[in-house]
Design a protein around this motif. Structure first.
Motif: not given
Ligand SMILES: Nc1ncnc2c1ncn2[C@@H]1O[C@H](COP(=O)(O)OS(=O)(=O)O)[C@@H](OP(=O)(O)O)[C@H]1O
Ligand SMILES: Nc1ncnc2c1ncn2[C@@H]1O[C@H](COP(=O)(O)OP(=O)(O)O)[C@@H](O)[C@H]1O
Length: 200
Positions: A6-24
C-alpha cells in the motif's frame, strides 16, 4: 499492519492550506476522566463557544461513537484500547482536514492516550483532564450506571472495578467538583488563545 503493498498518496492541498482557509488551527481537545466527571457537558459547551467564534469544530463522544463506528467493541481492556486507537485515528484525519476535534472518552489508560498524542505534532494534542473525585462523580451518577456497577449489574466499570490512570502532565486540568462549568469553558478557551490555535 496487516495490509502490504500500500502506498500513501498525498493531496495537492495541504493541512496548512485548509487551516488558512478556516482561519484557525486544528488541534484535538482530548477530554479524559471518570464517567460523570463532566467530559460530555464541558465538551458540548466548548463546542458551542467555538461555533460562536466561527471555528469549525466537531465533537466525538464515547456513548455516540459506540452506537456506530465502534459498536463492535465492549469494555474489556483490549476493546477500550482499540476504541481509543480508532478515535485517535479519526481525530488525526480531522486534524488533517483542518477541523478542530473535541473527544469525550474515559480513555482510562495512560499508554493509550500517549499513543494518540504521538500521532500529532507538538501542541496539537491537548489533553484536558476533567478531574473529579469518585465520590462526586458517583453522587452525580447522571445515567445511573454507578448504581448498577455497585449492585454488580455492570462488571468492569471504571472507578469501581476497572482502573482509571490519571494523566501525568495534561495541558489542562479542570476540577469539575470545585470550579463552575463557565470557569472550565473559559480555561479551555484561554488555552486555545494562548497557543495561537484561535485568534477570535
Ligand atoms: N464498564 C463500563 N465502564 C465505563 N463506562 C461504561 C461501562 N459500561 C458502559 N459505560 C458507558 O460507556 C461510556 C464510556 O465509553 P468510552 O468509550 O468513553 O470508554 S473507554 O474510553 O473506552 O473506556 C460511559 O460514558 P460516560 O459516562 O460519558 O463516560 C458510560 O455511559
Ligand atoms: N462544573 C461542572 N462541570 C461539568 N459537569 C458538571 C459540573 N457540575 C455538575 N456537573 C454535572 O455533572 C454531570 C456530568 O456528566 P457528563 O457530562 O455526562 O460526564 P461524562 O461525560 O464525563 O460521563 C452532568 O450532569 C453535569 O450537569
Amino acid at each position: 499492519m496487516k495490509s502490504t503493498h500500500i502506498t500513501w498518496h498525498d493531496s495537492e492541498i495541504s493541512k496548512e492550506d485548509r487551516q488558512n482557509l478556516n482561519h484557525h488551527q486544528s488541534p484535538v481537545l482530548w477530554f479524559t476522566g471518570l464517567s460523570g466527571s463532566g467530559k460530555s457537558t464541558l465538551s458540548v459547551e466548548v463546542e458551542k463557544a467555538l461555533y460562536e467564534r466561527g471555528v469549525h469544530a466537531y465533537r466525538l463522544d464515547g456513548d455516540n461513537i459506540r452506537h456506530g463506528l465502534n459498536k463492535n467493541l465492549g469494555f474489556s481492556p483490549e476493546d477500550r484500547t482499540e476504541n481509543i486507537r480508532r478515535i485517535g485515528e479519526v481525530a488525526k484525519l480531522m486534524n488533517d482536514a483542518g477541523l478542530m476535534t473535541l473527544t469525550a472518552f474515559i480513555s482510562p489508560y495512560r499508554e493509550d492516550r500517549d499513543n494518540v498524542r504521538a500521532l500529532f505534532n507538538e501542541g496539537e494534542f491537548i489533553e484536558v483532564y476533567t478531574k473529579c473525585s469518585l465520590e462526586e462523580a458517583e453522587s452525580r451518577d447522571p445515567k445511573g450506571l454507578y448504581k448498577k456497577a455497585r449492585s454488580g449489574e455492570i462488571k468492569g466499570f471504571t472507578g469501581v472495578d476497572a482502573p482509571y490512570e490519571e494523566p501525568n502532565e495534561p495541558e489542562i486540568i479542570v476540577e469539575t467538583d470545585k470550579q463552575s462549568l463557565e470557569e472550565s469553558v473559559q480555561e479551555v478557551m484561554d488555552h486555545l488563545h494562548r497557543i495561537g490555535a484561535i485568534s477570535i
